[in-house]
Every structure is written in structure tokens, then in C-alpha cells.
Design an enzyme around this catalytic site. Structure first.
Site, mmCIF file in Angstrom:
data_model
loop_
_atom_site.group_PDB
_atom_site.id
_atom_site.type_symbol
_atom_site.label_atom_id
_atom_site.label_comp_id
_atom_site.label_asym_id
_atom_site.label_seq_id
_atom_site.Cartn_x
_atom_site.Cartn_y
_atom_site.Cartn_z
ATOM 1 N N LYS A 130 0.492 -1.256 -0.189
ATOM 2 C CA LYS A 130 -0.181 -0.097 -0.154
ATOM 3 C C LYS A 130 0.822 1.164 -0.355
ATOM 4 O O LYS A 130 0.308 2.639 -0.532
ATOM 5 C CB LYS A 130 -0.807 -0.003 1.211
ATOM 6 N N GLY A 131 1.962 1.236 0.546
ATOM 7 C CA GLY A 131 3.204 2.284 0.883
ATOM 8 C C GLY A 131 2.962 2.855 0.153
ATOM 9 O O GLY A 131 3.332 3.899 -0.385
ATOM 10 N N ASP A 191 15.090 -0.948 0.423
ATOM 11 C CA ASP A 191 15.439 -1.478 1.709
ATOM 12 C C ASP A 191 16.023 -2.430 1.142
ATOM 13 O O ASP A 191 17.393 -2.284 1.061
ATOM 14 C CB ASP A 191 14.730 -1.878 2.783
ATOM 15 N N PHE A 200 13.512 3.658 11.585
ATOM 16 C CA PHE A 200 12.547 3.410 11.198
ATOM 17 C C PHE A 200 12.563 5.116 10.903
ATOM 18 O O PHE A 200 12.022 6.016 11.576
ATOM 19 C CB PHE A 200 12.138 2.537 12.239
ATOM 20 N N ASP A 205 4.269 3.645 6.973
ATOM 21 C CA ASP A 205 3.792 3.391 8.198
ATOM 22 C C ASP A 205 4.381 3.101 9.255
ATOM 23 O O ASP A 205 5.237 1.371 9.554
ATOM 24 C CB ASP A 205 2.096 2.144 8.164
ATOM 25 N N ARG A 264 0.636 6.831 7.514
ATOM 26 C CA ARG A 264 0.440 7.139 6.562
ATOM 27 C C ARG A 264 0.407 8.775 5.839
ATOM 28 O O ARG A 264 0.760 8.573 5.170
ATOM 29 C CB ARG A 264 0.309 5.511 5.202
HETATM 30 C C1 PRP Z 1 7.389 -1.743 2.258
HETATM 31 C C2 PRP Z 1 7.793 -1.124 0.447
HETATM 32 C C3 PRP Z 1 8.356 -2.287 -0.228
HETATM 33 C C4 PRP Z 1 8.772 -2.628 0.237
HETATM 34 C C5 PRP Z 1 10.886 -2.208 0.353
HETATM 35 O O1 PRP Z 1 6.542 -2.380 1.554
HETATM 36 O O2 PRP Z 1 6.390 -0.231 0.188
HETATM 37 O O3 PRP Z 1 7.638 -2.558 -1.088
HETATM 38 O O4 PRP Z 1 8.873 -3.175 1.932
HETATM 39 O O5 PRP Z 1 11.227 -2.894 1.168
HETATM 40 P P1 PRP Z 1 12.972 -4.301 0.138
HETATM 41 O O6 PRP Z 1 13.389 -3.758 -0.140
HETATM 42 O O7 PRP Z 1 13.043 -5.115 1.846
HETATM 43 O O8 PRP Z 1 12.092 -5.807 -0.121
HETATM 44 P P2 PRP Z 1 6.167 -2.889 3.058
HETATM 45 O O9 PRP Z 1 5.873 -5.154 3.195
HETATM 46 O O10 PRP Z 1 5.999 -2.026 3.979
HETATM 47 O O11 PRP Z 1 4.413 -2.758 2.963
HETATM 48 P P3 PRP Z 1 3.422 -2.112 2.790
HETATM 49 O O12 PRP Z 1 3.836 -1.281 1.178
HETATM 50 O O13 PRP Z 1 2.025 -2.528 2.592
HETATM 51 O O14 PRP Z 1 3.434 -1.170 4.070
#
Ligand code: PRP
Length: 180
Positions: free
Chosen positions: A46-47, A106, A155, A162, A168
């Protein structure tokens, strides 16, 4: 959402104004790059929704949008990196110029998996745009084509990011206190 009373907020990393300015700059780069293209932005739920909306509004070229959602798991040894598509795109991407839009990269597992998966569907081109790059956490190599900000290994919340599904909708990027 304006600055609420947030005891666990350590500091503001990027203000609404700084983000708006940088989004505009990156949108100009994207508009230039794809002026003769067939651009479709692909957002990862969703981010990325908040960043993608802000970015799309600053583009000066026509653009299509679509979304997907992913689930990520740890493997048996507890390492991250197992990613699957939980909600797929609504439409084909064949022949299109795909811009994968993320709120944050990340480890790189999510973006790399999506790049590889989408590349197999016959797009004309595929690139990655992220609002935040926390490259100190990168595990898999990944080329980032467009980024707004590099951030420290902390963080962060706001603009799509979130803490327990909250915050968000903050219009700034904030750092949580270390014990969070
Ligand atoms: C976050 C972000 C990416 C992912 C990046 O999503 O939106 O999709 O993590 O992390 P990585 O490089 O370690 O793979 P999240 O899983 O927090 O879901 P969200 O967007 O719904 O909060």
C-alpha cells in the site's frame, strides 16, 4: 494530516515542502525521459500510493497507472527475500514503458522480484522509481533509476510509510525514536 501529537516521533527528516520540491524535480526527469514513450506507472500497495499520486500529478506527459500488492515471507532460516504477488495488475504491460513506483527500497528483494516478474511480460522498458532509498540495508544489487532521497538506517513514517499501519497520511517523513 498535519503534525499530530506524537511522543514517539524523534524528528522530521523531510518536510512537506522539501518533499514537494523533490517530487517535482524527479517528475521533471521522468517526463523528460518518457516524452516519446508509452508510460505506465505501477504502484506497489500500500505504501507507494501516496508518493505515486503526488508524482503522477507533477508529470507533464500522459501516463497510465496500475497497482499490485505483494506478500513477503522469511524462508526457513529466517532470512527475508521470499516475495509473491498477492494482487496482480489489472492489465497487460506488453509494449509499455513500465515505471515501478515504490515508497522505499530496503533489501531490494521486493523491487528485484517485481522487476524480474514484470520483465517477463514483454514491456518495452522497465525502470524503478523510489521515494526513499535506504541503501545501507541492501542485500540484492538493484539499479534505481529515479530516487527522491537517500535515508539513514532508521525507522521512518509518513507519505505512505506506516508504523503498525498508522501514519501513512502524514505529509512529512518522520523518524521514530530508536526503541520503536
Ligand atoms: C515496503 C515497501 C516495499 C518493500 C521494500 O512494503 O513498500 O514494497 O517494503 O522492502 P525491501 O526492499 O526490503 O523488499 P511493506 O512490506 O512495508 O508493505 P506496505 O507498503 O503495505 O507498508
Amino acid at each position: 494530516m498535519k503534525t499530530p501529537a506524537m511522543p514517539m516521533l524523534d524528528r522530521i527528516l523531510f518536510t512537506e515542502e522539501e518533499i514537494r520540491k523533490r517530487v517535482k524535480e524527479v517528475a521533471a526527469e521522468i517526463s523528460e525521459r518518457y516524452q516519446d514513450g508509452n508510460l505506465k506507472m505501477v504502484g506497489v500497495l500500500k505504501g507507494s500510493v501516496f508518493f505515486m499520486t503526488a508524482l503522477a500529478r507533477e508529470l507533464t506527459i500522459p501516463v497510465k497507472v496500475d497497482f499490485l500488492a505483494i506478500s513477503s515471507f522469511s524462508n526457513h532460516s529466517g532470512s527475508p527475500g521470499v516475495v509473491r504477488i498477492a494482487k496482480d495488475l489489472d492489465e497487460s504491460i506488453e509494449g509499455e514503458d513500465i515505471l515501478l513506483v515504490e515508497d522505499i527500497v530496503d533489501t531490494g528483494f521486493t523491487a528485484r522480484y517485481l522487476m524480474q516478474t514484470l520483465a517477463g511480460r514483454g514491456p518495452n522498458s522497465i525502470a524503478v522509481c523510489t521515494m526513499l532509498d535506504r541503501s545501507s540495508r541492501r542485500i540484492v544489487p538493484l539499479r534505481i533509476d529515479f530516487r527522491c532521497f537517500e535515508i539513514p538506517d532508521r525507522f521512518v513514517i509518513g507519505c505512505g510509510l506506516d508504523y503498525k499501519q498508522l501514519y501513512r497520511n502524514l505529509n512529512f517523513i518522520g523518524v521514530l525514536k530508536p526503541d520503536k
